[in-house]
Design an enzyme around this catalytic site. Structure first.
Site, mmCIF file in Angstrom:
data_model
loop_
_atom_site.group_PDB
_atom_site.id
_atom_site.type_symbol
_atom_site.label_atom_id
_atom_site.label_comp_id
_atom_site.label_asym_id
_atom_site.label_seq_id
_atom_site.Cartn_x
_atom_site.Cartn_y
_atom_site.Cartn_z
ATOM 1 N N ASN A 47 -9.630 0.887 12.306
ATOM 2 C CA ASN A 47 -10.381 0.184 11.262
ATOM 3 C C ASN A 47 -11.472 -0.677 11.901
ATOM 4 O O ASN A 47 -11.301 -1.210 13.009
ATOM 5 C CB ASN A 47 -9.470 -0.639 10.350
ATOM 6 N N GLU A 60 -7.992 5.533 8.893
ATOM 7 C CA GLU A 60 -7.770 6.928 8.505
ATOM 8 C C GLU A 60 -9.096 7.642 8.240
ATOM 9 O O GLU A 60 -9.287 8.799 8.620
ATOM 10 C CB GLU A 60 -6.911 7.014 7.236
ATOM 11 N N CYS A 94 -8.359 5.972 0.989
ATOM 12 C CA CYS A 94 -8.100 6.924 2.080
ATOM 13 C C CYS A 94 -7.300 8.117 1.587
ATOM 14 O O CYS A 94 -7.531 9.246 2.007
ATOM 15 C CB CYS A 94 -7.389 6.241 3.241
HETATM 16 N N1 THU Z 1 -6.688 -0.702 6.568
HETATM 17 C C1 THU Z 1 -6.751 0.519 7.187
HETATM 18 O O1 THU Z 1 -7.479 0.699 8.171
HETATM 19 N N2 THU Z 1 -5.987 1.506 6.690
HETATM 20 C C2 THU Z 1 -5.102 1.361 5.672
HETATM 21 O O2 THU Z 1 -4.499 2.316 5.256
HETATM 22 C C3 THU Z 1 -4.870 0.046 5.082
HETATM 23 C C4 THU Z 1 -5.910 -0.962 5.388
HETATM 24 C C5 THU Z 1 -7.471 -1.796 7.129
HETATM 25 C C6 THU Z 1 -8.649 -2.222 6.334
HETATM 26 C C7 THU Z 1 -8.802 -3.653 6.769
HETATM 27 O O3 THU Z 1 -9.572 -3.683 7.951
HETATM 28 C C8 THU Z 1 -7.407 -4.098 7.109
HETATM 29 O O4 THU Z 1 -6.636 -2.924 7.248
HETATM 30 C C9 THU Z 1 -6.774 -5.004 6.070
HETATM 31 O O5 THU Z 1 -6.882 -4.449 4.814
#
Ligand code: THU
Length: 142
Positions: A47, A60, A94
């Site tokens: 992320n 993802e 996602c």
């Molecule tokens: N996040 C992801 O990368 N994938 C997920 O499935 C859930 C949320 C990230 C987005 C943000 O940077 C952090 O987690 C908190 O929401």
């Protein structure tokens, strides 16, 4: 190891775990790593948050885009690992993004404990909006 979790699931999860420290999450502090298995290859993603919070990209989708960029749309599985106590599920956006490529893909999820959950994407997102709906358009507005 629960019976439904395969060696391949664990291997993909290891790639997600490996990349997770490279997440850029200064606002939430919630680092996520992901790995997509497509075309026999593995693509990793993390992320990446942004000062304009809504511009954040999830791990993802970052992994999925790496696969797509390399020419692979035939996703078999995605692994995701987050900072959570229970296995980290993919967010709704996602799920929708991934369903475009294979609603039946395996989703391997983990958090900060040893607990691992494996589901099919279409269990996590039943009745996804997919391309077939667009074909039902009769071309007329109003
Ligand atoms: N996040 C992801 O990368 N994938 C997920 O499935 C859930 C949320 C990230 C987005 C943000 O940077 C952090 O987690 C908190 O929401």
């Amino acid at each position: 190891m629960p019976k439904h979790i395969t060696e391949a699931d664990l291997a993909l999860l290891a790639f997600a775990r490996e990349v997770r420290p490279r997440a850029y999450a200064p606002y939430s502090g919630f680092r996520v790593g992901a790995a997509v298995f497509a075309g026999g290859e593995i693509f990793q993603g993390v992320n990446a948050e942004n000062a304009a919070y809504g511009s954040t990209v999830c791990a993802e989708r970052a992994a999925a885009l790496a696969a797509i960029t390399a020419g692979h749309r035939d996703f078999d599985a995605v692994a995701v690992i987050g900072d959570s106590e229970s296995p980290c599920v993919p967010c709704g956006a996602c799920r929708q993004f991934l369903a475009e490529f294979n609603p039946a893909m395996r989703v391997i999820m983990s958090g900060r404990t040893d607990e691992i959950d494996v589901r099919r994407l279409d269990e996590l997102l039943p009745d996804a909006f997919v391309r077939g709906y667009l074909d039902q358009d009769d071309g007329e507005d109003e």
